[in-house]
Design a protein around this motif. Sequence first.
Motif, short mmCIF file in Angstrom:
data_model
loop_
_atom_site.label_atom_id
_atom_site.label_comp_id
_atom_site.label_asym_id
_atom_site.label_seq_id
_atom_site.Cartn_x
_atom_site.Cartn_y
_atom_site.Cartn_z
N PRO A 196 -2.27 -40.75 -50.39
CA PRO A 196 -3.08 -40.92 -51.61
C PRO A 196 -4.44 -40.25 -51.43
CG PRO A 196 -2.14 -43.01 -50.90
CD PRO A 196 -1.92 -42.04 -49.79
N ARG A 197 -4.95 -39.65 -52.48
CA ARG A 197 -6.26 -39.02 -52.42
C ARG A 197 -6.99 -39.26 -53.74
NH1 ARG A 197 -5.90 -33.99 -55.14
NH2 ARG A 197 -3.76 -33.31 -55.53
N THR A 198 -8.28 -39.21 -53.67
CA THR A 198 -9.09 -39.38 -54.87
C THR A 198 -8.99 -38.13 -55.72
OG1 THR A 198 -10.63 -40.81 -53.69
CG2 THR A 198 -11.38 -39.87 -55.77
N ALA A 199 -8.53 -38.30 -56.95
CA ALA A 199 -8.31 -37.15 -57.82
C ALA A 199 -9.62 -36.71 -58.47
CB ALA A 199 -7.29 -37.49 -58.90
N ASP A 200 -9.70 -35.41 -58.70
CA ASP A 200 -10.81 -34.85 -59.47
C ASP A 200 -10.71 -35.39 -60.89
OD1 ASP A 200 -12.46 -33.27 -61.08
OD2 ASP A 200 -12.19 -31.51 -59.80
N PRO A 201 -11.78 -35.98 -61.42
CA PRO A 201 -11.71 -36.55 -62.79
C PRO A 201 -11.25 -35.56 -63.84
CG PRO A 201 -13.74 -37.22 -61.70
CD PRO A 201 -13.10 -36.19 -60.80
N GLU A 202 -11.49 -34.27 -63.59
CA GLU A 202 -11.11 -33.26 -64.57
C GLU A 202 -9.75 -32.64 -64.27
OE1 GLU A 202 -14.18 -30.39 -64.86
OE2 GLU A 202 -15.71 -31.83 -65.52
N ALA A 203 -9.14 -33.05 -63.16
CA ALA A 203 -7.84 -32.48 -62.80
C ALA A 203 -6.73 -33.15 -63.58
CB ALA A 203 -7.59 -32.64 -61.30
N SER A 204 -5.65 -32.41 -63.79
CA SER A 204 -4.51 -32.95 -64.54
C SER A 204 -3.49 -33.59 -63.63
CB SER A 204 -3.83 -31.84 -65.36
OG SER A 204 -3.37 -30.80 -64.49
N ASP A 205 -3.67 -33.50 -62.30
CA ASP A 205 -2.73 -34.11 -61.37
C ASP A 205 -3.52 -34.74 -60.23
OD1 ASP A 205 -3.65 -31.98 -59.97
OD2 ASP A 205 -1.74 -30.95 -59.78
N GLY A 206 -2.80 -35.17 -59.19
CA GLY A 206 -3.46 -35.74 -58.02
C GLY A 206 -3.52 -37.25 -58.01
N GLY A 208 -0.68 -39.24 -58.52
CA GLY A 208 0.67 -39.78 -58.41
C GLY A 208 0.82 -40.90 -57.42
N LEU A 209 0.37 -40.70 -56.18
CA LEU A 209 0.53 -41.73 -55.16
C LEU A 209 -0.38 -42.92 -55.40
CD1 LEU A 209 1.02 -39.67 -51.90
CD2 LEU A 209 2.74 -40.89 -53.23
N LEU A 210 -1.51 -42.70 -56.04
CA LEU A 210 -2.36 -43.84 -56.41
C LEU A 210 -1.64 -44.73 -57.42
CD1 LEU A 210 -5.82 -42.04 -56.79
CD2 LEU A 210 -5.02 -43.43 -54.88
#
Length: 248
Positions: A196-206, A208-210
């Motif tokens: 799991p990783r902290t997603a970029d607020p403006e990213a459309s993915d990232g 999933g595991l969260l």
Amino acid sequence: MGINADEPAPPEPESLPPLDFATMMDTARGVIASETRLSDGELETAARRLRGHLALLIPEAEARLGRLAEAGVEEARRRLTAGPGLLGPGRYVHCLAQSVLTLCDQLTPTGCGVVLRWSRDPRCVGLARLELRKALADWGLSVLEDSAVLILSELLSNAGLHARVTPEQVIETRYFRSSGGLRIEVHDGSPDRPRPRTADPEASDGRGLLLVEALANEWGVAERVGPGKVVWASLSVPLVRPVERDGS
């Protein structure tokens, strides 16, 4: 499109060895139901009994089911050898009991799951969701459908993006009914473990595991026979308590 995996047929009931699965499962369920009320001494006794069950179940699952029980065996062995550690005795006993239930379910005919293989084609995610819905309906677990479908979508999409898939190394999904709910496994040929990783607020993915972490009761990554890994998640049926009557 998914095809049935080339796995050995599950054992017939009459060929099961003389392990008392019913007693083991009753012990595990009883511990889970009463763990918060057990004294330290009772927790120690329960842990000793559950470790004894796992010592019998782990080699049995490896011998009879092979790769089909691989993730459950890995998790059970880790719990068996790790000890309470930071979990504390209550949570440790709960984890041991969950492993007993998982292996018992896989070693009995009702624990045989749905095993399917897929290509990296993104359309396979929708087909896999459909097969999962069918399995949940057949098992009377439709109450888990919303969370289960989202978890499967994330794990399978992640495998499709990052797995090293060749004609000999397809992506494989496995759905197992358990005594308290459902286990989802996604097998792929990549050794890289997702985190799991902290997603970029403006990213459309990232994220999933969260999402998987938020929805699943437990999830993890394990090695598999041959190249790659298995990412798994488990869901439990919500416990519905009877409404207490006024004045009772």
